[in-house]
Write an enzyme that holds these catalytic residues in place. Structure first.
Site, PDB file in Angstrom:
ATOM      1  N   CYS A   1       4.313  -4.253  -7.100  1.00  0.00           N
ATOM      2  CA  CYS A   1       4.726  -4.745  -5.801  1.00  0.00           C
ATOM      3  C   CYS A   1       4.709  -3.733  -4.565  1.00  0.00           C
ATOM      4  O   CYS A   1       3.976  -2.549  -5.020  1.00  0.00           O
ATOM      5  CB  CYS A   1       5.783  -5.828  -5.650  1.00  0.00           C
ATOM      6  SG  CYS A   1       7.369  -4.688  -6.045  1.00  0.00           S
TER       7      CYS A   1
ATOM      8  N   ARG B   1      10.071  -7.984  -6.723  1.00  0.00           N
ATOM      9  CA  ARG B   1       9.095  -8.810  -7.114  1.00  0.00           C
ATOM     10  C   ARG B   1       8.463  -8.138  -8.539  1.00  0.00           C
ATOM     11  O   ARG B   1       8.645  -8.968  -9.698  1.00  0.00           O
ATOM     12  CB  ARG B   1       7.753  -9.389  -6.353  1.00  0.00           C
ATOM     13  CG  ARG B   1       8.116  -9.916  -5.068  1.00  0.00           C
ATOM     14  CD  ARG B   1       7.348  -9.977  -4.047  1.00  0.00           C
ATOM     15  NE  ARG B   1       6.873  -8.670  -3.417  1.00  0.00           N
ATOM     16  CZ  ARG B   1       6.086  -8.287  -2.413  1.00  0.00           C
ATOM     17  NH1 ARG B   1       5.248  -9.312  -2.260  1.00  0.00           N
ATOM     18  NH2 ARG B   1       5.974  -7.422  -2.039  1.00  0.00           N
TER      19      ARG B   1
ATOM     20  N   ASP C   1       7.379 -11.985  -0.203  1.00  0.00           N
ATOM     21  CA  ASP C   1       8.350 -10.862  -0.698  1.00  0.00           C
ATOM     22  C   ASP C   1       9.657 -11.409  -0.008  1.00  0.00           C
ATOM     23  O   ASP C   1       9.961 -11.717   1.177  1.00  0.00           O
ATOM     24  CB  ASP C   1       7.606  -9.908   0.537  1.00  0.00           C
ATOM     25  CG  ASP C   1       8.703  -8.754   0.537  1.00  0.00           C
ATOM     26  OD1 ASP C   1       9.772  -8.855   0.048  1.00  0.00           O
ATOM     27  OD2 ASP C   1       8.438  -7.628   1.458  1.00  0.00           O
TER      28      ASP C   1
HETATM   29  P1  4NP Z   1       9.248  -5.821  -3.394  1.00  0.00           P
HETATM   30  O1  4NP Z   1       9.917  -6.272  -1.940  1.00  0.00           O
HETATM   31  O2  4NP Z   1       8.058  -5.123  -2.849  1.00  0.00           O
HETATM   32  O3  4NP Z   1       9.287  -7.211  -3.931  1.00  0.00           O
HETATM   33  O4  4NP Z   1      10.065  -4.761  -4.220  1.00  0.00           O
HETATM   34  C1  4NP Z   1      10.443  -5.300  -0.891  1.00  0.00           C
HETATM   35  C2  4NP Z   1      11.349  -4.250  -1.091  1.00  0.00           C
HETATM   36  C3  4NP Z   1      11.591  -3.358  -0.131  1.00  0.00           C
HETATM   37  C4  4NP Z   1      10.798  -3.372   1.027  1.00  0.00           C
HETATM   38  C5  4NP Z   1       9.989  -4.418   1.240  1.00  0.00           C
HETATM   39  C6  4NP Z   1       9.531  -5.430   0.199  1.00  0.00           C
HETATM   40  N1  4NP Z   1      11.314  -2.342   2.046  1.00  0.00           N
HETATM   41  O5  4NP Z   1      10.530  -2.712   3.229  1.00  0.00           O
HETATM   42  O6  4NP Z   1      12.107  -1.650   2.048  1.00  0.00           O
END
Ligand code: 4NP
Length: 157
Positions: free
Chosen positions: A8, A14, A124
């Site tokens: 991800c 995710r 997300d």
């Molecule tokens: P992930 O979720 O890609 O599912 O781990 C996110 C975690 C952090 C961020 C964005 C999405 N961020 O902008 O820090």
């Protein structure tokens, strides 16, 4: 041994739950599969999964507390047979790094296992609520069931 990587953006929401679910099911089914996860971004390297994802996992008999975020690297194309992206943006960022066409073909959208050719994203949940984390869990629970069936019937190798 089949080697599967979940990817991800941050590797804290995710892909850790996709990793934890598949790891648990691989163990329950006694399969010879290596499971890992990574993020395309570098924001959260070394961090534990988001506490809201850990809570949702725990409430669903899945433990992801030991996972630590790392960034996807070009070496992952050698280390893994299947690379599952959680959404199209991450898919595109992964294939940009692919050394050759065979490596591009290892990369798939995880929800295409559930909804073939629809190119749907695992939403997300980072700026969402606990309900959004549960939705991510449910989608990935179903998608990893399909992955397990395909490993068992030899479609995924
Ligand atoms: P992930 O979720 O890609 O599912 O781990 C996110 C975690 C952090 C961020 C964005 C999405 N961020 O902008 O820090």
């Amino acid at each position: 041994m089949t080697r599967i990587l979940m990817v991800c953006l941050g590797n804290i929401c995710r892909s850790p739950i996709a990793d934890g679910l598949l790891r648990r099911k691989v163990k329950e089914n006694n399969l010879d599969v290596l499971v890992d996860s990574a993020g395309t971004a570098n924001y959260h390297i070394g961090k534990k999964p988001d506490h809201r994802m850990c809570q949702t996992a725990q409430a669903n008999q899945t433990n992801i507390d030991e996972l630590r975020a790392r960034q996807f690297t070009v070496d992952d194309f050698q280390k893994f047979d299947q690379i599952y992206a959680m959404d199209l943006e991450n898919y595109r960022n992964i294939i940009k790094l692919a050394p050759n066409k065979a490596d591009v073909s290892k990369v798939k959208l995880i929800l295409n296992e559930l909804f073939p050719d629809e190119n749907k994203a695992v939403p997300d949940p980072y700026y969402g609520t606990q309900k959004d984390f549960q939705e991510v869990y449910d989608l990935l629970d179903h998608a990893t069931d399909v992955v397990i069936s395909k490993i068992k019937n030899g479609t995924i190798r």
